[in-house]
Design an enzyme around this catalytic site. Structure first.
Site, PDB file in Angstrom:
ATOM      1  N   CYS A   1     -26.239   6.655   4.811  1.00  0.00           N
ATOM      2  CA  CYS A   1     -25.507   6.285   3.589  1.00  0.00           C
ATOM      3  C   CYS A   1     -26.442   6.211   2.393  1.00  0.00           C
ATOM      4  CB  CYS A   1     -24.803   4.940   3.792  1.00  0.00           C
ATOM      5  SG  CYS A   1     -23.830   4.408   2.367  1.00  0.00           S
TER       6      CYS A   1
ATOM      7  N   LYS B   1       0.833  -1.203   0.000  1.00  0.00           N
ATOM      8  CA  LYS B   1       0.000   0.000   0.000  1.00  0.00           C
ATOM      9  C   LYS B   1       0.866   1.252   0.000  1.00  0.00           C
ATOM     10  CE  LYS B   1      -1.037   2.332   3.425  1.00  0.00           C
ATOM     11  NZ  LYS B   1      -1.402   2.916   4.733  1.00  0.00           N
TER      12      LYS B   1
ATOM     13  N   CYS C   1     -25.202   3.375   8.429  1.00  0.00           N
ATOM     14  CA  CYS C   1     -25.936   2.957   7.228  1.00  0.00           C
ATOM     15  C   CYS C   1     -27.162   3.834   6.979  1.00  0.00           C
ATOM     16  CB  CYS C   1     -26.358   1.497   7.350  1.00  0.00           C
ATOM     17  SG  CYS C   1     -24.967   0.334   7.446  1.00  0.00           S
TER      18      CYS C   1
END
Length: 304
Positions: free
Chosen positions: A292, A212, A289
């Site tokens: 979202c 990464k 959520c």
């Protein structure tokens, strides 16, 4: 003339019937007994005919061979997740304010932009090494303290381990990072003239540098998109959204799965986009959520 005609007539008569060439209206002489039997046998035996070889012409549909052009190879359909494009649009909308920690404390904001290019690249790499298992706020604070001391390869090598430890504390695994920073700085001085390598393979060979970090270093320090930089945020969100064909267990496995289908022109933005999304909305524990835009499209949200 009359004498010649008489001789020819006499010769024809002497040869008997059928001896001369067949004329118009003349019938062939009947065959003798032996010849008749042979003719009978031939008439009853099967006649074998020789077959003429035929050339088989095969025409391929859509072929341009007649024009002298090469046919294009068949394209194998690539798997891609359902609704990923709409999910991406929604994430971009939720990240439009650019107000997540990564947006003002990430690697792109930790180096001295007024420093020489070689020094800037070294500072980019160092900030990435410090960022592992560490929040952006902590990494940014450590980088500020290091830069105040003059952050170059030479200055780090002249700093003793105890002092370096105090400067980077409390980054995660700070003791190990002191060792890695010193080892990597020595290699950069000896092999690269104080600069950092310009390839992923050479970067990951440095102590304390993972895939990464290498891909982010290539993007930020060298301006080259070599792959998708996947950290814990990208790994978690990709699995929750169903962006991997099957569940992945490591960041490298996730990177490979994403690069198999995600268009290359989108690779550069995925890390920053998903890291900020993971910092603000798709949290590791108790994701938000309800707030979202992908709630109806997210497989993980349906299971909550």
């Amino acid at each position: 003339m009359k004498a010649l005609s008489a001789r020819m007539l006499t010769r024809n008569r002497s040869l008997g019937p059928g001896a001369g060439p067949r004329g118009c209206g003349e019938e062939p002489a009947p065959p003798q007994r032996g010849e008749a039997a042979a003719e009978a046998r031939k008439s009853h035996s099967p006649v074998k005919r020789r077959r003429k070889a035929q050339r088989l012409c095969v025409a391929y549909e859509g072929s341009d061979s007649g024009k002298g052009e090469k046919a294009e190879p068949l394209k194998v359909p690539v798997w891609e997740p359902q609704d990923w494009q709409q999910q991406l649009v929604n994430i971009r909308a939720m990240r439009s304010k650019k107000d997540a920690p990564v947006d003002h404390l990430g690697t792109e904001h930790c180096y001295d932009s007024s420093a020489p290019p070689k020094v800037r690249r070294y500072q980019v790499l160092l900030s990435l090494m410090l960022s592992s298992q560490t929040k952006d706020q902590v990494t940014a604070g450590a980088m500020q303290r290091l830069r105040a001391q003059g952050l170059t390869v030479d200055s780090i090598l002249q700093t003793d381990d105890a002092t370096l430890g105090k400067l980077i504390y409390p980054v995660g695994f700070w003791r190990s990072k002191v060792k890695y920073i010193k080892q990597t700085s020595t290699i950069l001085q000896q092999r690269y003239g104080g600069d950092i390598p310009a390839s992923v393979a050479e970067l990951v060979a440095l102590p304390g540098v993972g895939p990464k970090m290498a891909h982010l270093a290539m993007a930020v320090a060298w301006g080259t998109v070599s792959g998708i930089a996947v950290d814990t945020h990208v790994h978690r969100i990709a699995n929750r959204l169903g962006w991997t064909k099957k569940a992945t267990k490591s960041t490298e496995e996730t990177r490979t799965a994403l690069e198999e289908w995600l268009p290359r022109e989108l690779w550069h933005e995925i890390n920053g986009l998903l890291v900020g999304f993971g910092q603000q909305t798709c949290l590791p524990v108790r994701p938000r959520c309800q707030a979202c835009l992908n709630q109806a499209l997210c497989p993980a949200a349906q299971g909550l």
